[in-house]
Design a protein around this motif. Structure first.
Motif, PDB file in Angstrom:
ATOM      1  N   ALA A  44      -1.856   0.704  -5.753  1.00 35.54           N
ATOM      2  CA  ALA A  44      -0.705   1.250  -5.027  1.00 35.54           C
ATOM      3  C   ALA A  44      -0.868   1.039  -3.530  1.00 35.54           C
ATOM      4  O   ALA A  44       0.091   0.688  -2.835  1.00 35.54           O
ATOM      5  N   ARG A  45      -2.079   1.228  -3.025  1.00 38.18           N
ATOM      6  CA  ARG A  45      -2.335   1.001  -1.595  1.00 38.18           C
ATOM      7  C   ARG A  45      -2.146  -0.467  -1.235  1.00 38.18           C
ATOM      8  O   ARG A  45      -1.558  -0.789  -0.201  1.00 38.18           O
ATOM      9  N   GLU A  46      -2.658  -1.356  -2.088  1.00 41.36           N
ATOM     10  CA  GLU A  46      -2.533  -2.792  -1.828  1.00 41.36           C
ATOM     11  C   GLU A  46      -1.076  -3.245  -1.832  1.00 41.36           C
ATOM     12  O   GLU A  46      -0.697  -4.140  -1.065  1.00 41.36           O
ATOM     13  N   SER A  47      -0.258  -2.615  -2.670  1.00 35.72           N
ATOM     14  CA  SER A  47       1.153  -3.013  -2.764  1.00 35.72           C
ATOM     15  C   SER A  47       2.001  -2.363  -1.676  1.00 35.72           C
ATOM     16  O   SER A  47       3.161  -2.733  -1.504  1.00 35.72           O
ATOM     17  N   GLY A  48       1.435  -1.387  -0.973  1.00 34.12           N
ATOM     18  CA  GLY A  48       2.175  -0.730   0.096  1.00 34.12           C
ATOM     19  C   GLY A  48       3.178   0.304  -0.387  1.00 34.12           C
ATOM     20  O   GLY A  48       4.070   0.702   0.356  1.00 34.12           O
ATOM     21  N   ASP A  49       3.040   0.754  -1.628  1.00 36.26           N
ATOM     22  CA  ASP A  49       3.957   1.730  -2.208  1.00 36.26           C
ATOM     23  C   ASP A  49       3.478   3.142  -1.848  1.00 36.26           C
ATOM     24  O   ASP A  49       2.648   3.726  -2.534  1.00 36.26           O
ATOM     25  N   LEU A  52       3.930   5.912  -4.567  1.00 37.06           N
ATOM     26  CA  LEU A  52       2.959   5.790  -5.651  1.00 37.06           C
ATOM     27  C   LEU A  52       1.560   6.178  -5.181  1.00 37.06           C
ATOM     28  O   LEU A  52       0.788   6.778  -5.934  1.00 37.06           O
ATOM     29  N   VAL A  53       1.219   5.872  -3.928  1.00 39.98           N
ATOM     30  CA  VAL A  53      -0.068   6.298  -3.372  1.00 39.98           C
ATOM     31  C   VAL A  53      -0.161   7.819  -3.422  1.00 39.98           C
ATOM     32  O   VAL A  53      -1.184   8.373  -3.852  1.00 39.98           O
ATOM     33  N   ASP A  54       0.901   8.503  -3.018  1.00 38.19           N
ATOM     34  CA  ASP A  54       0.901   9.970  -3.046  1.00 38.19           C
ATOM     35  C   ASP A  54       0.748  10.503  -4.467  1.00 38.19           C
ATOM     36  O   ASP A  54      -0.003  11.455  -4.710  1.00 38.19           O
ATOM     37  N   VAL A  55       1.456   9.888  -5.408  1.00 39.10           N
ATOM     38  CA  VAL A  55       1.385  10.320  -6.806  1.00 39.10           C
ATOM     39  C   VAL A  55      -0.037  10.147  -7.341  1.00 39.10           C
ATOM     40  O   VAL A  55      -0.615  11.062  -7.944  1.00 39.10           O
ATOM     41  N   GLU A  56      -0.614   8.971  -7.133  1.00 39.07           N
ATOM     42  CA  GLU A  56      -1.957   8.692  -7.650  1.00 39.07           C
ATOM     43  C   GLU A  56      -3.012   9.549  -6.955  1.00 39.07           C
ATOM     44  O   GLU A  56      -3.963  10.019  -7.587  1.00 39.07           O
TER      45      GLU A  56
END
Length: 79
Positions: A44-49, A52-56
């Motif tokens: 998620a971090r690599e994709s810049g989302d 999704l970063v917050d969710v994960e």
């Protein structure tokens, strides 16, 4: 004399002979979920989302809390 659990109103459940096996399965499953979530967080971090970063990140924090509550030792985080 039979002891009744006042909080549940039930008889206590006696430990079973395979109680350790259940804990091992619980621990293994929890550690696997932590590892999967760490991988998902990295992606998620690599994709810049950011969402999704917050969710994960929240999921990872919950899993680490559960591990601590159950005395499950987790290794060094990769994320």
């Amino acid at each position: 004399m039979i002891m009744i659990d006042r909080t549940l109103g039930t008889l206590p459940v006696p430990p079973t002979h395979d109680e350790g096996a259940h804990m091992d399965a619980f621990t293994a499953g929890l550690l696997q979920r932590i590892q999967n979530t760490e991988s998902d967080l990295s992606r998620a971090r690599e994709s810049g989302d950011d969402f999704l970063v917050d969710v994960e990140q929240s999921e990872l924090e919950d899993l680490r809390r559960i591990a601590a509550e159950h005395g499950v030792q987790i290794g060094a985080s990769t994320v």
